[in-house]
Each structure stands twice: as structure tokens, then as C-alpha cells.
Write a protein that holds these residues in place. Structure first.
Motif, PDB file in Angstrom:
ATOM      1  N   CYS A 168      41.500  82.760  20.598  1.00 15.29           N
ATOM      2  CA  CYS A 168      42.817  82.125  20.470  1.00 15.29           C
ATOM      3  C   CYS A 168      43.453  81.677  21.774  1.00 15.29           C
ATOM      4  N   ASP A 182      50.960  84.616  15.219  1.00 18.87           N
ATOM      5  CA  ASP A 182      51.195  84.460  16.658  1.00 18.87           C
ATOM      6  C   ASP A 182      51.935  83.146  16.926  1.00 18.87           C
ATOM      7  N   GLU A 191      50.469  90.001  25.343  1.00 23.37           N
ATOM      8  CA  GLU A 191      49.921  90.872  24.301  1.00 23.37           C
ATOM      9  C   GLU A 191      50.991  91.812  23.762  1.00 23.37           C
ATOM     10  N   TRP A 210      38.489  86.603  23.325  1.00 24.05           N
ATOM     11  CA  TRP A 210      39.294  86.103  22.219  1.00 24.05           C
ATOM     12  C   TRP A 210      39.096  84.601  22.079  1.00 24.05           C
ATOM     13  N   TYR A 259      50.763  86.857  21.483  1.00 22.15           N
ATOM     14  CA  TYR A 259      50.079  87.643  20.461  1.00 22.15           C
ATOM     15  C   TYR A 259      51.018  88.726  19.943  1.00 22.15           C
TER      16      TYR A 259
END
Length: 300
Positions: free
Chosen positions: A155, A91, A120, A153, A201
Motif C-alpha cells: 500500500c 486507510d 502507522e 507492504w 494506516y
């Protein structure tokens, strides 16, 4: 040092340089970048060493393979920053993402977890953006009730480092982020969400999500509900229950034997047509029959 950024590395020689450059080129510079080579068999570890030789903020660690959770925990144990965040090595961060986020943390020193937007599935036909509202949750459970299970998530969050004093990623679990967030909600005092910054992502065809192991996601969600002693029959938690029910439907399609307890939910509180349809199936038929019907429709 203000921020520690932890990037686990395993079989990512085609994406690692893109990831690292998106970090080191940030306008915010008061960070350390911990690259944890988790025994990768490809050239990723060598790429990490080369990039570190040109930037003193980068620290590279080479260890035997232990999996994603183990690599993240290894980084946590060696982090020196006041805050910790995670970036997966396939990512990247959008330009100028960290500066406004760290400014927010400097201005609001009581924030335990700061969550920011995510693009995303970058570059795919189904690319979309998760963009939370600018909100402060003084009760972290309110964050979870507000569709928290749909963005559990690690991240796209910056964590106060002291939250990790007694918390680590579970090494024997998939969807380790869900378990971690559950543990964090048990100890943190507030969560702030912002529309500033962007985590990017990239879809991974070999990742846990691509493997469609929805029963593992459902298992993680059930464990968090138990840990936090959540009563999913209460209207406050109907949205969370419906997010679990979505995982339940797909898990059943993959022959999972896990079944949620039957709940009746108030349909008016659901915003989308799909949610209202699933709520109607649940209310009329119950969990098991709704799963059977969904599986039949899903095959067509």
C-alpha cells in the motif's frame, strides 16, 4: 492515464468515505480510482456507487466475495494506468501525497517501484512513522537486505503497471503483500524510496496483523527467501535473518512448529539494544532454545 488506484471494499461502511475523499481531493488528478466491492454484506457498495456518481474518475465493480487478494487482482485486470497503487479502504492518503510522487516518476522514468512513508496505527498511543531514506536501489535485492522485510507492504508503493503482466497477489495466502514483493524483486530493475508523501494506516482489530498469526508471516518470509535463493548465513543477509528471527520468536509463542535454521550473526551490525539481545540469544543458544526462553519470558 498516469495512475490506477485500486481500493478493495468489504465491510467498511464506517471508513470508506474517508478513504475515497482522501484520494479524490488529491492535488494530482490524472488517475482512475477502481473501487472493487468484494461481495460486501454491508452498505459499502452503495456508498461507493453514490461517490462514483459525482466523480467520473471513479469506477465501481461489484463481484462475489473472493478475499483481499482476489479483489486486488480483479482491479489489476481492469486497470488502465501506466502505474498502479493500492489503498486499503480503512486507510487514507495525506493531502498532496500523490503529486510529488508522480512528479518523481515523471522525472525518473526508469523507476519500477517507488516507496513512500507511512504513519502507522494512526491515533493510537503506539502511533509512529515509517520514513525511508531518499535512496535509489539499482539492485532491488539491496532494498530487501536493508530491513525490507519490516515494510513489505503493497500500500505505500507505486508500481510500474507492466510488473503485473505475469504477477498477481496469491489468493490462498495471508500476508499476500510479502509474496507479491518477493515476486516483484525477481523481475524489477530498480526501487526508489522517498520521504515525500504519506500513507496513513489505521489499525484494524479484525485484520491479519491483529490476529497475531506470526507463523503465517514467517511462512511467507521463508518462501520469499527460497524464491530469491538467499543465503541467510552470509553477513549481507544477517539483518534480514534477524527480522525473520523476530517473527520466529512470536510464532513460537503461538505454538508454531516452524523453525528457522541456526545462524550465527554479527552483533555489531545491529543498531538497537533489542536486536543485540536477540542476536546474543541466537548466537549462544540457537533458534529452538532461544524461542523457549523467549516464550518463558513473554509469559511473565
Amino acid at each position: 492515464m498516469k495512475l490506477s488506484i485500486i481500493v478493495p471494499i468489504y465491510n467498511v461502511e464506517s471508513t470508506l468515505e474517508r478513504c475515497i475523499r482522501s484520494i479524490v481531493q488529491q492535488s494530482f488528478t490524472d488517475f482512475e480510482l477502481l473501487l472493487v466491492d468484494d461481495g460486501t454484506p454491508d452498505n459499502s457498495g452503495h456508498i461507493a456507487d453514490e461517490l462514483a456518481s459525482n466523480d467520473e474518475r471513479i469506477r465501481v465493480f461489484h463481484k462475489s466475495n473472493g478475499g483481499l487478494s482476489d479483489a486486488r487482482n480483479y482491479g489489476i485486470d481492469r486497470a488502465k494506468g501506466e502505474y498502479i497503487t493500492f489503498v486499503d479502504s480503512d486507510d487514507e492518503l495525506a493531502p498532496d501525497t500523490l503529486l510529488p510522487l508522480m512528479q518523481t516518476l515523471s522525472e525518473q522514468t526508469d523507476i519500477d517501484i517507488l516507496e513512500y512513508p507511512v504513519t502507522e496505527r494512526k491515533g493510537r498511543p503506539d502511533e509512529h512513522v515509517f520514513k525511508p531514506e531518499n535512496m535509489a536501489f539499482e539492485d532491488p535485492m539491496e532494498w530487501l537486505a536493508d530491513k525490507g522485510f519490516t515494510h513489505c507492504w503493497a500500500c505505500n508503493k507505486i508500481f510500474r503497471a507492466t510488473l503485473f503482466d505475469n504477477v498477481r497477489f496469491k489468493k490462498d495466502k495471508k500476508y499476500e503483500d510479502v509474496y507479491l514483493i518477493g515476486d516483484m524483486l525477481n523481475i524489477c530493475h530498480n526501487i526508489v524510496t522517498t520521504q515525500r508523501g504519506m500513507y496513513i494506516y489505521h489499525w484494524n482489530d479484525t485484520g491479519i496483523v491483529a490476529q497475531n498469526n506470526m507463523h503465517l508471516l514467517l511462512e511467507a518470509q521463508i518462501e520469499v527467501v527460497k524464491l530469491l535463493n538467499i543465503d541467510t548465513t552470509h553477513p549481507k543477509w544477517h539483518q534480514l535473518y534477524m527480522d525473520m528471527f523476530t517473527a520466529q520468536l512470536y510464532a513460537y509463542c503461538n505454538n508454531s512448529r516452524i523453525l528457522l535454521q541456526n545462524n550465527k550473526v554479527k552483533m555489531k551490525q545491529f543498531a538497537t539494544k533489542n536486536e543485540r539481545i536477540k542476536a546474543a540469544l541466537l548466537n549462544i543458544f540457537g533458534v529452538k532454545v532461544a524461542c523457549i526462553l523467549f516464550k518463558l519470558l513473554h509469559r511473565q
